[in-house]
Design a protein around this motif. Structure first.
Motif, mmCIF file in Angstrom:
data_model
loop_
_atom_site.group_PDB
_atom_site.id
_atom_site.type_symbol
_atom_site.label_atom_id
_atom_site.label_comp_id
_atom_site.label_asym_id
_atom_site.label_seq_id
_atom_site.Cartn_x
_atom_site.Cartn_y
_atom_site.Cartn_z
ATOM 1 N N LYS A 186 -4.926 -40.893 77.267
ATOM 2 C CA LYS A 186 -4.568 -40.715 75.439
ATOM 3 C C LYS A 186 -4.672 -39.219 75.216
ATOM 4 C CE LYS A 186 -5.557 -45.188 73.528
ATOM 5 N NZ LYS A 186 -6.217 -45.763 72.699
ATOM 6 N N ALA A 187 -5.261 -38.371 76.403
ATOM 7 C CA ALA A 187 -5.708 -36.971 75.927
ATOM 8 C C ALA A 187 -4.521 -36.187 75.267
ATOM 9 C CB ALA A 187 -6.292 -36.244 77.294
ATOM 10 N N GLY A 188 -4.668 -35.489 74.292
ATOM 11 C CA GLY A 188 -3.457 -34.869 73.590
ATOM 12 C C GLY A 188 -2.849 -35.420 72.471
ATOM 13 N N GLU A 189 -2.958 -36.971 72.191
ATOM 14 C CA GLU A 189 -2.541 -37.523 71.083
ATOM 15 C C GLU A 189 -3.198 -37.198 69.727
ATOM 16 O OE1 GLU A 189 -2.689 -41.660 71.713
ATOM 17 O OE2 GLU A 189 -1.340 -41.712 73.257
ATOM 18 N N GLY A 239 1.875 -37.249 53.426
ATOM 19 C CA GLY A 239 2.378 -36.830 54.686
ATOM 20 C C GLY A 239 1.516 -37.567 56.036
ATOM 21 N N LEU A 240 2.400 -38.108 56.912
ATOM 22 C CA LEU A 240 1.786 -38.651 58.065
ATOM 23 C C LEU A 240 2.503 -38.218 59.284
ATOM 24 C CD1 LEU A 240 1.126 -42.254 56.675
ATOM 25 C CD2 LEU A 240 -0.721 -40.587 57.789
ATOM 26 N N TRP A 241 2.033 -37.679 60.133
ATOM 27 C CA TRP A 241 2.591 -37.233 61.342
ATOM 28 C C TRP A 241 1.772 -37.778 62.795
ATOM 29 C CZ3 TRP A 241 1.783 -34.234 57.326
ATOM 30 C CH2 TRP A 241 3.089 -33.836 56.768
ATOM 31 N N GLN A 242 2.455 -37.795 63.549
ATOM 32 C CA GLN A 242 1.590 -38.242 65.042
ATOM 33 C C GLN A 242 2.185 -37.069 66.225
ATOM 34 O OE1 GLN A 242 2.457 -42.407 65.649
ATOM 35 N NE2 GLN A 242 0.517 -42.582 65.861
ATOM 36 N N TYR A 243 1.302 -36.879 67.057
ATOM 37 C CA TYR A 243 2.107 -36.120 68.286
ATOM 38 C C TYR A 243 1.785 -37.245 69.506
ATOM 39 C CZ TYR A 243 2.482 -32.908 72.263
ATOM 40 O OH TYR A 243 2.959 -32.338 73.381
ATOM 41 N N LEU A 244 2.802 -37.248 70.347
ATOM 42 C CA LEU A 244 2.586 -38.357 71.354
ATOM 43 C C LEU A 244 3.067 -37.546 72.597
ATOM 44 C CD1 LEU A 244 4.875 -41.260 69.799
ATOM 45 C CD2 LEU A 244 2.472 -41.097 70.051
ATOM 46 N N VAL A 245 2.028 -37.670 73.492
ATOM 47 C CA VAL A 245 1.847 -36.640 74.695
ATOM 48 C C VAL A 245 3.350 -37.120 75.530
ATOM 49 C CG1 VAL A 245 1.065 -36.149 76.829
ATOM 50 C CG2 VAL A 245 -0.529 -36.479 74.843
ATOM 51 N N GLY A 246 3.862 -38.178 75.502
ATOM 52 C CA GLY A 246 5.044 -38.524 76.334
ATOM 53 C C GLY A 246 6.162 -38.181 75.799
ATOM 54 N N ARG A 267 6.305 -35.238 73.936
ATOM 55 C CA ARG A 267 5.814 -33.992 73.615
ATOM 56 C C ARG A 267 6.407 -33.459 72.390
ATOM 57 N NH1 ARG A 267 3.554 -31.349 77.499
ATOM 58 N NH2 ARG A 267 4.393 -29.265 76.818
ATOM 59 N N ARG A 268 6.305 -34.262 71.185
ATOM 60 C CA ARG A 268 6.890 -33.621 69.940
ATOM 61 C C ARG A 268 5.906 -34.551 68.931
ATOM 62 N NH1 ARG A 268 10.677 -36.768 67.033
ATOM 63 N NH2 ARG A 268 11.065 -38.827 67.902
ATOM 64 N N VAL A 269 6.070 -33.683 67.637
ATOM 65 C CA VAL A 269 5.302 -34.251 66.564
ATOM 66 C C VAL A 269 6.665 -34.902 65.687
ATOM 67 C CG1 VAL A 269 4.621 -33.961 64.165
ATOM 68 C CG2 VAL A 269 3.874 -32.374 66.320
ATOM 69 N N ARG A 270 6.244 -36.292 65.184
ATOM 70 C CA ARG A 270 7.124 -36.796 64.429
ATOM 71 C C ARG A 270 6.288 -37.568 63.404
ATOM 72 N NH1 ARG A 270 6.795 -42.485 65.189
ATOM 73 N NH2 ARG A 270 5.513 -43.149 66.964
ATOM 74 N N LYS A 271 7.067 -37.783 62.376
ATOM 75 C CA LYS A 271 6.603 -38.250 61.003
ATOM 76 C C LYS A 271 6.199 -40.054 61.526
ATOM 77 C CE LYS A 271 8.722 -35.615 57.372
ATOM 78 N NZ LYS A 271 9.606 -35.765 56.049
ATOM 79 N N ALA A 272 5.010 -40.114 60.768
ATOM 80 C CA ALA A 272 4.614 -41.502 61.478
ATOM 81 C C ALA A 272 4.259 -42.616 60.110
ATOM 82 C CB ALA A 272 3.292 -41.310 61.902
ATOM 83 N N ALA A 292 2.160 -29.443 66.799
ATOM 84 C CA ALA A 292 2.934 -29.263 67.817
ATOM 85 C C ALA A 292 2.528 -28.081 68.803
ATOM 86 C CB ALA A 292 4.258 -28.878 67.351
ATOM 87 N N ASN A 293 1.849 -26.979 68.268
ATOM 88 C CA ASN A 293 1.464 -26.022 69.053
ATOM 89 C C ASN A 293 0.059 -26.254 69.891
ATOM 90 O OD1 ASN A 293 3.341 -24.176 68.149
ATOM 91 N ND2 ASN A 293 1.922 -23.408 66.304
ATOM 92 N N GLU A 294 -0.590 -27.177 69.266
ATOM 93 C CA GLU A 294 -1.757 -27.815 70.196
ATOM 94 C C GLU A 294 -1.340 -28.451 71.277
ATOM 95 O OE1 GLU A 294 -4.447 -29.777 67.428
ATOM 96 O OE2 GLU A 294 -5.003 -27.851 66.321
ATOM 97 N N GLY A 295 -0.298 -29.255 70.850
ATOM 98 C CA GLY A 295 -0.007 -30.159 71.986
ATOM 99 C C GLY A 295 0.896 -29.639 72.921
#
Length: 452
Positions: A235-238, A253-260, A262-267, A447-450
């Protein structure tokens, strides 16, 4: 129908549709905050038999040598339980036990609560008290009770008139302004196996409580939060990012970063009764932090105030070894501290035309800190299903009693449970930090962190 009768009927209908009350309290009522009530609206006096003492200002002095990030010592470490309550003697204390606690006692014969002397340790800085006094006569509910206007830097409704105001008090409870903490989430299956569901760093920017801000400059976004996962490796990076607001004019506002991906999306699904991935699905997203996101699928009824045994002043539990605290079936009764406190009870029932897997809940909100400490949930068949708790960390250095750490829940039907936001055995504990800039909580920064 004559014109006068028609006007009266239309007015009554409008008031009914308006839902929760909108009016602030009078200046005379607000004056009680300086006499019979505490600056945040609790009863100053002790209860009749003295088992709940009078509030004397709370605990506001940090322990000698304390540094930000240190595990906070238990100021009551020398105390012994006054008595214990379990399935054998629970009938004697029935009126002061929540349904969920009684269900745990019936389900697990070894479960008990150890009751210690009550200490009303909750406190806040003087500027928070001053703002609370101002809010009492100017704050009002908006958006059918889901939002607040006219409040800043203090409890918005210290003398609440309904359940919607009490919920807003919880959402805007004082627990500090800027903070970070390394945390882990522990889950325990019905067969008693403990596992770490996730671990990482939680960051908070509660700009509603920026001491340099003001009602005039406030943009409506009350708090920003970010959880970045670092373990386990899968899960590292989520990450999850939340921007909470006080009214519909500033959408949440709600967002998720999903490693698989590799992008930020609204959640938008990170809300309501969606199973919480952080807790491996044992909890629901709107159970996070005891209340996360909108509550507009339920009608809220303020039942009143009562005395209840609740977890309180749990610094010992917050510093315990994980194996000593997170045990099979339940948290270790020998480690968790319970006290008798006055709480507000709010009953949430499913609103007409709405859907939720937990159609009924009962919430218990500490009168001193305005935080939900316990709540229970019933399923569609009317059977008690869930009971949730927070262990309340005492942080006199802030000063505050913190309910947004060390919280979790039990699934009474499957036997699984979890403890979230636990800093046990980690290098730092709910650390007050220098102001975290707003862009630290932006989707772009996520996104930059991911990408790194």
């Amino acid at each position: 129908m004559n014109r006068t009768h028609l006007k009266a009927t239309l007015l009554a209908t409008a008031l009914l549709l308006a839902g929760p009350a909108l009016a602030a309290v009078s200046a005379d009522e607000a004056a009680k905050l300086k006499t019979t009530l505490t600056p945040l609206g609790a009863e100053r006096a002790a209860n009749k038999d003295g088992t709940i003492p009078a509030w004397d200002g709370g605990l506001t002095k940090a322990p000698a040598g304390f540094k930000p990030g240190d595990a906070r010592p238990d100021p009551f470490a020398a105390e012994k339980p006054l008595y214990s309550i379990n399935a054998k003697n629970m009938a004697q204390y029935d009126a002061k036990l929540s349904d969920g606690v009684k269900a745990l006692m019936k389900k697990y014969p070894d479960f008990r609560i150890d009751v210690y002397p009550t200490h009303r340790t909750a406190a806040a800085p003087q500027w928070v008290y001053d703002n609370t006094f101002k809010n009492a006569t100017r704050a009002k509910l908006v958006d059918n009770g889901q939002g607040t206007e006219g409040a800043y830097g203090g409890t918005p409704f210290p003398i609440p008139k309904d359940g919607y105001e009490v919920f807003q008090n919880h959402r805007l409870a004082w627990v500090g302004t800027y903070a970070q903490a390394p945390v882990r989430v522990w889950v325990v299956t019905a067969d008693g196996k403990r596992a770490m569901a996730s671990g990482g760093t939680q960051s908070f920017r509660r700009q509603f409580y920026d001491p340099e801000g003001s009602l005039e400059k406030f943009d409506g976004y009350s708090g920003l939060g970010k959880f970045v996962v670092s373990e386990p490796g899968s899960k590292a990076g989520e990450a999850i990012l939340a921007h909470d607001n006080l009214n519909a004019g500033n959408p949440r506002g709600l967002w998720q970063y999903l490693v698989g991906q590799r992008r930020v999306r609204k959640a938008p699904s990170v809300a309501y009764d969606t199973p919480d991935s952080v807790t491996s699905g044992i909890g629901l997203f709107d159970e996070a932090f005891m209340l996360f996101g909108p509550s507009d699928k339920h009608n809220l009824k303020l039942v009143g105030k009562r005395e209840l045994f609740i977890p309180y002043n749990n610094n010992r539990a917050a510093s315990a070894k994980v194996a000593d605290l997170v045990t099979p079936n339940t948290l270790n009764p020998s480690v968790v501290r319970w006290e008798l406190h006055r709480v507000w009870e709010v009953e949430a029932t499913l609103a007409e035309g709405k859907r939720h897997v937990v159609p009924k809940r009962k919430y218990y909100i500490d009168e001193d800190s305005w935080q939900i400490i316990l709540f229970d949930g019933w399923d569609a068949k009317g059977e008690l299903w869930r009971t949730n708790y927070t262990l309340t960390l005492l942080a006199p250095d802030i000063p505050a009693v913190i309910g947004s750490m060390f919280w979790g829940g039990y699934d009474l039907q499957t036997g699984a449970y979890y403890l979230n936001m636990a800093s046990n055995e980690l290098a730092s504990q709910y650390k007050v930090v220098a102001p975290l800039p707003r862009n630290f909580f932006s989707p772009e920064e996520l996104a930059n962190e991911g990408a790194r």
